[in-house]
Enzyme design. Structure first.
Site: not given
Ligand SMILES: [Zn+2]
Length: 454
Positions: A64, A324, A237, A61, A179, A320, A95
């Site tokens: 990148f 950022h 998660h 998970h 998720h 995960d 995403n």
């Molecule tokens: Zn994620």
């Protein structure tokens, strides 16, 4: 080219033992000593005295951020961070920009990784409200599974229509990684928090907004749909004691028999390093650096997650990893971006939890190496076995070091672990027999392999 790793302590398949690993052309050929090694040409000897040798970590998970969000991260930089952290294989999430929700976008990602990934790679395909008809065209030997953002607001991949969910759950034999957070509950909580605390409530309120209830209701719906359609559901998660109780208490057997193969409707769950390590008490110290979705919750939730590592209710530990820029982490619950980088420090953080008695070293290897390989049916990786690719990590205990900004490989350049002193150190990472990380340096000329499944 032959490589021999001598003098280390191997941790593999529930056993810890001293042994020698021999590698030919990137594949493990033996765990014993071979005779007449001295006389061989092209022999690389690696001294592993004082180190533990584990299978390379498989992180199921990561985000990148490439293509399209490369101001935050890219496959080159984040796979460097992976190599430095002992992670030899990653599965990246859809995403990105464009989203990995078409066959073309998936191909584009494979092409990028072939150019720039320093460890082994594969990519999840993303489900949307209207792309379930493309699932049959996916090559099940090339991807781990399908990622579903079930009522969580990540780009416009939010799947919130009931009939779309039913189609997705009934449309694939692949693992469906979900998720689970209920958007309606979150929106309601956010409106209430804004009324009480203003337009951008402090991050301390994040677990009240992205609440236990929001997780629980969504997870419950996912499990119900999985049972209805015999879907191979993997919950991403997991964060709450309440969800764990549901998975144990109901008819959903989360204690899986992975070694014998999973039946389709058995539900498995991932816990992340961040949710296992931090609790809501850390918001005061780390603020939005540890803001992620689902939120980091109470100490009681963390304790339940930690306990579930050993009793089989948690099957896989992932990161995960979701970088950022620090500038994007400014603000509170409404404004600050959710997600943090973690892949470079996931193994050493879990080793710290081993030292604290949370889980055994053998169990860590089960959760970070063997189980991801079993769950997604990864070919020839995740174990130290003759015939398997030589994805290995050498870790040294009692070798204190402190995280400083200059050692961070991730493009965003920060970590919630800055200033933290670890006792374990990743000394060397071998990817397909090649030392991609050694002595603090990543070999950026090296390119990993595409992972094969099933
Ligand atoms: Zn994620």
């Amino acid at each position: 080219m032959r490589t021999i790793i001598e003098g280390g302590t191997i941790v593999n398949e529930g056993r810890t033992f001293d042994g020698t690993i021999i590698i030919d052309d990137g594949t493990i050929v033996s765990l014993e000593s071979l005779e007449n090694l001295e006389s061989q040409d092209h022999l690389e000897r690696i001294n592993a005295h004082g180190c533990y040798i584990l299978p390379g970590i498989i992180d199921d998970h990561v985000h990148f951020r490439e293509p399209g969000l490369t101001e935050k991260a890219d496959i080159d930089t984040e796979s460097r961070a992976a190599a430095a952290g002992g992670v030899t294989t990653f599965f990246d999430m859809p995403n990105t920009k464009p989203q990995t929700t078409t066959l073309e976008a998936l191909e584009e990602k494979f092409a990028l990784a072939r150019q720039k990934s320093h460890v082994n790679y594969s990519f999840f395909y993303g489900a949307t409200n209207d792309n379930a008809d493309t699932f049959p065209q996916l090559d099940i030997h090339r991807i781990p599974g399908i990622k579903l953002f079930m009522g969580s607001s990540t780009g416009n991949m939010l799947v919130d229509r009931r009939e779309a969910l039913e189609r997705i759950f009934s449309s694939t034999p692949l693992p469906l990684m979900a998720h689970c957070e209920d958007t309606e509950i979150i929106n309601r909580n956010m409106a209430m928090a804004k009324e009480e605390y203003g337009d951008d409530p402090s991050v301390a309120h994040h677990p009240e907004i992205r609440s236990v209830e929001a997780c629980y209701e969504s997870t419950k719906l996912a499990v119900e749909l999985a049972r209805k359609y015999q879907t191979r559901l993997h919950i991403a998660h997991l964060t709450t004691a309440k969800e764990l109780e549901y998975l144990t208490g109901g008819q959903s057997p989360c204690e899986v028999r992975l070694t014998e193969g999973l039946s389709p409707c058995e539900v498995t769950a991932e816990a992340t390093v961040s949710h296992l390590y931090f609790s809501d008490r850390d918001y005061a110290r780390l603020g939005t650096r540890i803001k992620c979705n689902p939120a980091i919750k109470s100490e009681r939730d963390r304790e339940a997650l930690q306990q579930a590592l050993s009793d089989g209710r948690i099957t896989v530990i992932g990161t995960d990893h979701a970088p950022h820029l620090l500038s994007q982490k400014e603000g509170g619950c409404a404004k600050a971006a959710s997600g943090m980088p973690m892949i470079q420090f996931s193994l050493v953080t879990m080793l710290e939890l081993v030292d604290r008695g949370v889980l055994s070293l053998e169990r860590l290897v089960e959760l970070m190496c063997h189980n991801p390989a079993r769950l997604f049916e990864v070919r020839q990786r995740g174990f130290i076995r003759p015939g398997y690719r030589a994805d290995l990590v050498l870790v040294r205990p009692q070798s204190g070091w402190t995280v400083t900004p200059d050692c961070i490989q991730s493009k965003c350049g920060w970590s919630p672990m800055e200033g933290h002193t670890y006792l374990w150190r990743v000394e060397r990472t071998l990817c397909n027999g090649h030392s991609v990380y050694v002595n603090g340096q990543v070999d950026t000329d090296y390119i990993g392999e595409e992972v094969a499944f099933r």
